[in-house]
Design a protein around this motif. Structure first.
Motif, PDB file in Angstrom:
ATOM      1  N   GLY A   1       0.803  -1.221   0.000  1.00 44.81           N
ATOM      2  CA  GLY A   1       0.000   0.000   0.000  1.00 44.81           C
ATOM      3  C   GLY A   1       0.832   1.265   0.000  1.00 44.81           C
ATOM      4  N   GLY A   2       2.156   1.158   0.130  1.00 43.20           N
ATOM      5  CA  GLY A   2       3.024   2.347   0.125  1.00 43.20           C
ATOM      6  C   GLY A   2       3.559   2.629  -1.273  1.00 43.20           C
ATOM      7  N   PRO A   3       4.408   3.643  -1.388  1.00 39.34           N
ATOM      8  CA  PRO A   3       4.885   4.059  -2.713  1.00 39.34           C
ATOM      9  C   PRO A   3       5.808   3.064  -3.425  1.00 39.34           C
ATOM     10  CG  PRO A   3       5.916   5.366  -0.990  1.00 39.34           C
ATOM     11  CD  PRO A   3       4.868   4.547  -0.318  1.00 39.34           C
ATOM     12  N   THR A   4       6.704   2.397  -2.688  1.00 38.12           N
ATOM     13  CA  THR A   4       7.586   1.428  -3.352  1.00 38.12           C
ATOM     14  C   THR A   4       6.750   0.262  -3.853  1.00 38.12           C
ATOM     15  OG1 THR A   4       9.237   2.084  -1.728  1.00 38.12           O
ATOM     16  CG2 THR A   4       9.785   0.206  -3.109  1.00 38.12           C
ATOM     17  N   ASP A   5       5.774  -0.107  -3.028  1.00 40.70           N
ATOM     18  CA  ASP A   5       4.844  -1.186  -3.396  1.00 40.70           C
ATOM     19  C   ASP A   5       4.051  -0.817  -4.654  1.00 40.70           C
ATOM     20  OD1 ASP A   5       3.318  -3.657  -2.503  1.00 40.70           O
ATOM     21  OD2 ASP A   5       1.696  -2.182  -2.518  1.00 40.70           O
TER      22      ASP A   5
ATOM     23  N   HIS B   1      14.133  -1.674  -5.178  1.00 42.61           N
ATOM     24  CA  HIS B   1      14.482  -0.807  -4.038  1.00 42.61           C
ATOM     25  C   HIS B   1      14.633   0.628  -4.535  1.00 42.61           C
ATOM     26  CE1 HIS B   1      15.401   0.238  -0.054  1.00 42.61           C
ATOM     27  NE2 HIS B   1      16.241  -0.717   0.268  1.00 42.61           N
ATOM     28  N   HIS B   2      14.722   1.542  -3.566  1.00 48.45           N
ATOM     29  CA  HIS B   2      14.849   2.946  -3.944  1.00 48.45           C
ATOM     30  C   HIS B   2      16.191   3.502  -3.494  1.00 48.45           C
ATOM     31  CE1 HIS B   2      14.013   3.709   0.172  1.00 48.45           C
ATOM     32  NE2 HIS B   2      12.722   3.967   0.114  1.00 48.45           N
ATOM     33  N   ILE B   3      16.228   4.792  -3.291  1.00 43.48           N
ATOM     34  CA  ILE B   3      17.460   5.499  -2.916  1.00 43.48           C
ATOM     35  C   ILE B   3      18.124   4.923  -1.649  1.00 43.48           C
ATOM     36  CG2 ILE B   3      16.221   7.205  -1.503  1.00 43.48           C
ATOM     37  CD1 ILE B   3      18.040   9.363  -2.795  1.00 43.48           C
TER      38      ILE B   3
ATOM     39  N   ASN C   1       8.011   8.433   9.677  1.00 43.97           N
ATOM     40  CA  ASN C   1       8.845   7.984   8.556  1.00 43.97           C
ATOM     41  C   ASN C   1       8.880   6.463   8.513  1.00 43.97           C
ATOM     42  OD1 ASN C   1      10.799   7.044  10.321  1.00 43.97           O
ATOM     43  ND2 ASN C   1      12.273   8.674   9.899  1.00 43.97           N
ATOM     44  N   ALA C   2       9.634   5.929   7.558  1.00 41.64           N
ATOM     45  CA  ALA C   2       9.690   4.473   7.406  1.00 41.64           C
ATOM     46  C   ALA C   2      11.018   3.921   7.913  1.00 41.64           C
ATOM     47  CB  ALA C   2       9.424   4.087   5.955  1.00 41.64           C
ATOM     48  N   GLY C   3      11.579   4.579   8.930  1.00 44.18           N
ATOM     49  CA  GLY C   3      12.795   4.071   9.561  1.00 44.18           C
ATOM     50  C   GLY C   3      14.069   4.608   8.929  1.00 44.18           C
TER      51      GLY C   3
ATOM     52  N   ALA D   1      13.355   6.645   2.397  1.00 50.41           N
ATOM     53  CA  ALA D   1      13.344   7.926   1.699  1.00 50.41           C
ATOM     54  C   ALA D   1      12.738   9.005   2.609  1.00 50.41           C
ATOM     55  CB  ALA D   1      12.524   7.793   0.427  1.00 50.41           C
ATOM     56  N   SER D   2      11.714   8.613   3.337  1.00 48.73           N
ATOM     57  CA  SER D   2      11.044   9.555   4.239  1.00 48.73           C
ATOM     58  C   SER D   2      11.973   9.970   5.380  1.00 48.73           C
ATOM     59  CB  SER D   2       9.781   8.912   4.804  1.00 48.73           C
ATOM     60  OG  SER D   2      10.049   7.585   5.200  1.00 48.73           O
ATOM     61  N   HIS D   3      12.890   9.094   5.755  1.00 54.52           N
ATOM     62  CA  HIS D   3      13.883   9.453   6.767  1.00 54.52           C
ATOM     63  C   HIS D   3      14.853  10.488   6.196  1.00 54.52           C
ATOM     64  CE1 HIS D   3      18.067   8.828   8.182  1.00 54.52           C
ATOM     65  NE2 HIS D   3      17.487   9.139   9.324  1.00 54.52           N
TER      66      HIS D   3
ATOM     67  N   LYS E   1       7.054   0.558   9.162  1.00 52.11           N
ATOM     68  CA  LYS E   1       7.737  -0.354   8.224  1.00 52.11           C
ATOM     69  C   LYS E   1       7.385  -0.012   6.784  1.00 52.11           C
ATOM     70  CE  LYS E   1       8.157  -4.254  11.325  1.00 52.11           C
ATOM     71  NZ  LYS E   1       7.759  -5.633  11.601  1.00 52.11           N
ATOM     72  N   GLY E   2       7.078   1.233   6.561  1.00 52.00           N
ATOM     73  CA  GLY E   2       6.687   1.682   5.226  1.00 52.00           C
ATOM     74  C   GLY E   2       5.758   2.859   5.406  1.00 52.00           C
ATOM     75  N   THR E   3       5.640   3.691   4.375  1.00 58.71           N
ATOM     76  CA  THR E   3       4.793   4.873   4.545  1.00 58.71           C
ATOM     77  C   THR E   3       3.332   4.581   4.191  1.00 58.71           C
ATOM     78  OG1 THR E   3       5.774   5.637   2.477  1.00 58.71           O
ATOM     79  CG2 THR E   3       6.505   6.706   4.509  1.00 58.71           C
ATOM     80  N   GLY E   4       3.024   3.346   3.760  1.00 61.48           N
ATOM     81  CA  GLY E   4       1.619   2.941   3.627  1.00 61.48           C
ATOM     82  C   GLY E   4       0.956   3.011   5.003  1.00 61.48           C
ATOM     83  N   PRO E   5       1.463   2.253   5.992  1.00 62.28           N
ATOM     84  CA  PRO E   5       0.896   2.352   7.337  1.00 62.28           C
ATOM     85  C   PRO E   5       1.063   3.732   7.970  1.00 62.28           C
ATOM     86  CG  PRO E   5       2.698   0.731   7.265  1.00 62.28           C
ATOM     87  CD  PRO E   5       2.404   1.138   5.859  1.00 62.28           C
TER      88      PRO E   5
ATOM     89  N   CYS F   1       6.995  13.226   5.054  1.00 61.60           N
ATOM     90  CA  CYS F   1       7.465  13.550   3.712  1.00 61.60           C
ATOM     91  C   CYS F   1       7.427  12.228   2.956  1.00 61.60           C
ATOM     92  CB  CYS F   1       8.894  14.084   3.818  1.00 61.60           C
ATOM     93  SG  CYS F   1       9.617  14.432   2.207  1.00 61.60           S
ATOM     94  N   ASP F   2       6.708  12.195   1.867  1.00 62.47           N
ATOM     95  CA  ASP F   2       6.595  10.910   1.166  1.00 62.47           C
ATOM     96  C   ASP F   2       6.477  11.123  -0.337  1.00 62.47           C
ATOM     97  OD1 ASP F   2       6.601   8.161   1.170  1.00 62.47           O
ATOM     98  OD2 ASP F   2       4.440   7.971   1.398  1.00 62.47           O
ATOM     99  N   GLN F   3       6.786  10.034  -1.068  1.00 60.39           N
ATOM    100  CA  GLN F   3       6.766  10.097  -2.521  1.00 60.39           C
ATOM    101  C   GLN F   3       5.375  10.466  -3.033  1.00 60.39           C
ATOM    102  OE1 GLN F   3       8.528   7.642  -0.771  1.00 60.39           O
ATOM    103  NE2 GLN F   3       9.563   6.327  -2.233  1.00 60.39           N
ATOM    104  N   THR F   4       5.359  11.187  -4.165  1.00 61.60           N
ATOM    105  CA  THR F   4       4.068  11.552  -4.781  1.00 61.60           C
ATOM    106  C   THR F   4       3.277  10.307  -5.192  1.00 61.60           C
ATOM    107  OG1 THR F   4       5.190  11.770  -6.916  1.00 61.60           O
ATOM    108  CG2 THR F   4       4.809  13.803  -5.665  1.00 61.60           C
TER     109      THR F   4
END
Ligand code: ASP
Length: 324
Positions: free
Chosen positions: A39-43, A91-93, A155-157, A161-163, A183-187, A201-204
């Motif tokens: 449910g988050g942006p990477t997902d 994975h991302h940045i 943030n997601a830890g 990215a949010s960190h 454990k993700g910005t979905g939750p 702060c989270d991905q668009t």
């Protein structure tokens, strides 16, 4: 036959069998591991790419979430998976920031993986819970500064990215806040919508629909230019906040030792997925920009990852944030 010759024949047979397996690849579904919650942006990016890769591969690409704060477990699991092309990682940045952020990381982004290619770049947004009283960035800044002991940042830890975005933002405004890791910005988004945490702060890719529906307050974009899908949200630069820009990039990896013919098929399938009209449209709607085709390659990913590690290391060291 002498023992040495038998060993040589056995090794050659194994090689032939291995390359025959690689040529036939894939003969079953492929698992794409996601380091953050569903449910988050990477997902979201993973599901679009996995769906697009299914047709060219002729086998289903299944998305499997292996969430952990900072996203540090999935890369380790993919590193330890069989290098046969049936387990890959998106994975991302974080692949570029975790080597500096963690004193003990159980995977080495530059040596433990084969590269498939770069996927897309996504800006981030600074958003707040719906009840946040501030009507624009200026008021938001005064509010969070005045209430710094009460306000919380989700943030997601460490390594997410949010960190990274939060770290740059807090440095830029010279104020720190209580940080709540998920454990993700979905939750994290669910808690923001419910008002349990105050801002993030989270991905668009995760925030656009909530912003458009008026369910969260959006105060700024972290990219140099405004995002066409969110034309009314100003950039941090326009708002006078310097050195807090951050763009998130996604990429695909396979375990080290994955045979070249298998990798070639994965690269081709990813490129087909990224050229797909539906994928392009969804990325556009969510503010994501696909890397050009010459960057959707193993060599471009390798070079980008190295450059990003070198870019972020001094900035992270300056901010002095580490995890064990
Ligand atoms: N956006 C998250 C991050 O901060 C990860 C996620 O949930 O996809 O890295």
């Amino acid at each position: 036959m002498k023992a040495a010759s038998i060993r040589l024949v056995a090794a050659s047979l194994a090689l032939v069998a291995g390359s025959a397996l690689a040529q036939n690849y894939p003969t079953k579904s492929v698992t794409m591991m996601v380091p953050f919650a569903a449910g988050g942006p990477t997902d979201t990016v993973a599901r679009l790419v996995a769906q697009g890769m299914t047709k060219p591969l002729g086998e289903t690409v299944i998305v499997e979430n292996r969430p952990s704060a900072g996203g540090i477990l999935a890369p380790e699991q993919v590193k330890n998976a069989r290098p046969d092309g049936y387990t890959i990682l998106i994975h991302h940045i974080g692949m570029a920031t975790t080597p500096t952020l963690y004193r003990k990381l159980r995977f080495d982004p530059l040596n433990d993986f084969e590269y498939i290619g770069l996927i897309n770049e996504v800006p981030m947004t600074i958003i707040a819970k719906p009840q946040m009283p501030a009507k624009d960035f200026k008021e938001f800044l005064s509010y969070i500064k005045a209430n710094k002991d009460k306000v919380s940042y989700a943030n997601a830890g460490i390594g997410a990215a949010s960190h990274l975005c939060g770290m740059l933002f807090m440095n830029a405004i010279q104020t720190s806040f209580l940080t709540v890791p998920y454990k993700g910005t979905g939750p994290a988004m669910n808690d923001l919508l419910g008002g349990t945490v105050d801002f993030m702060c989270d991905q668009t890719t995760n925030t656009t629909s909530q912003i458009k529906a008026g369910k969260v307050k959006a105060y700024a974009i972290t990219s140099e230019k405004r995002v066409p899908s969110l034309p009314d949200v100003p950039t941090l630069g326009e708002l006078g906040v310097k050195n807090a820009d951050v763009g998130i990039w996604h990429a695909l990896y396979a375990p080290k030792g994955t045979p070249k013919p298998v990798l070639d098929k994965l690269v081709g399938a990813m490129q087909t997925a990224l050229a797909d009209e539906n994928v392009q449209k969804r990325f556009g709607d969510l503010g994501a920009v696909t890397f050009p085709k010459d960057k959707q390659t193993p060599a471009a990913l390798q070079a980008h990852l190295k450059a990003e590690i070198d870019k972020w290391a001094p900035l992270i060291k300056k901010a002095g944030q580490y995890a064990d």
